[in-house]
Scaffold this active site. Structure first.
Site, PDB file in Angstrom:
ATOM      1  N   GLY A  64      -5.672  -0.119   3.154  1.00  0.00           N
ATOM      2  CA  GLY A  64      -4.289   0.437   3.005  1.00  0.00           C
ATOM      3  C   GLY A  64      -3.801   0.454   4.512  1.00  0.00           C
ATOM      4  CG  PHE A  65      -5.483   1.880   7.541  1.00  0.00           C
ATOM      5  CD1 PHE A  65      -5.759   2.930   8.187  1.00  0.00           C
ATOM      6  CD2 PHE A  65      -6.626   0.981   6.769  1.00  0.00           C
ATOM      7  CE1 PHE A  65      -7.097   3.432   8.414  1.00  0.00           C
ATOM      8  CE2 PHE A  65      -7.819   1.581   6.861  1.00  0.00           C
ATOM      9  CZ  PHE A  65      -8.050   2.806   7.695  1.00  0.00           C
ATOM     10  CG  HIS A  66       0.268  -0.183   3.637  1.00  0.00           C
ATOM     11  ND1 HIS A  66      -0.852  -0.744   3.474  1.00  0.00           N
ATOM     12  CD2 HIS A  66       1.035   0.221   2.615  1.00  0.00           C
ATOM     13  CE1 HIS A  66      -0.786  -1.102   2.046  1.00  0.00           C
ATOM     14  NE2 HIS A  66       0.333  -0.500   1.709  1.00  0.00           N
ATOM     15  CB  ALA A  67       4.017   4.497   4.722  1.00  0.00           C
ATOM     16  NE  ARG A  69       0.686   3.822   0.610  1.00  0.00           N
ATOM     17  CZ  ARG A  69       1.512   3.463  -0.528  1.00  0.00           C
ATOM     18  NH1 ARG A  69       1.255   2.644  -1.383  1.00  0.00           N
ATOM     19  NH2 ARG A  69       2.761   4.155  -0.608  1.00  0.00           N
TER      20      ARG A  69
END
Ligand code: TYD
Length: 136
Positions: A47-50, A95
């Site tokens: 994930g590690f993004h929006a 997230r």
């Protein structure tokens, strides 16, 4: 936070269970894309993004995993392990997913085709985007 846990109606009988996902009925957006993550290796965090605009409905159709969600003001940790529950993620929620069970199949319905320009992959940039202009 711009998230909701949606109960999904299960049609169960002595043969087993069935859940239907229907645009505009139990999925509150136009479904343009479906993808799923599986065979996630032990210890992986992803994930590690929006997303700037994307809406998504996430369902652990098998197995389980944990979510860390952050909207710039609060952080929530969630455990998804129920195929009869959908996690609705609207725009601008950071997230991270982790603790995937070996059998986890995480299915995601999305309201747009894949578009890298909709991603915010830098946490500092994301946090700056969530602050009112006078706090920058
Ligand atoms: P990635 O964005 O790294 O997954 P996550 O951030 O959820 O951990 O996606 C992995 C790869 O799959 C990357 O090369 C982009 C590609 N991809 C698509 O081609 N289409 C899609 O709909 C998604 C979600 C990813």
């Amino acid at each position: 936070m711009n998230i909701k846990l949606l109960p999904l109606q299960k049609h169960g009988d002595d043969r087993g269970s069935l859940i239907a996902l229907e645009e505009g009925r139990n999925v509150p957006f136009t479904v343009r894309r479906v993808y799923y993550m599986f065979e996630t290796k032990e210890g992986v965090r992803r994930g590690f993004h929006a997303h700037k605009n994307l809406k998504q409905l996430v369902i652990a159709v098998r197995g389980s995993c944990r979510f860390l969600l952050d909207d710039g003001n609060e952080q929530i940790e969630l455990f998804l392990d129920n195929p009869a529950q959908g996690l609705l993620l609207e725009a601008m929620v950071w997230r991270e997913m982790y603790d995937f069970s070996e059998d986890c199949v995480l299915m995601v319905l999305a309201d747009s085709l894949y578009d890298e320009s909709d991603y915010v992959r830098d946490k500092a940039e994301f946090l700056a985007m969530t602050k009112p202009a006078n706090q920058l």
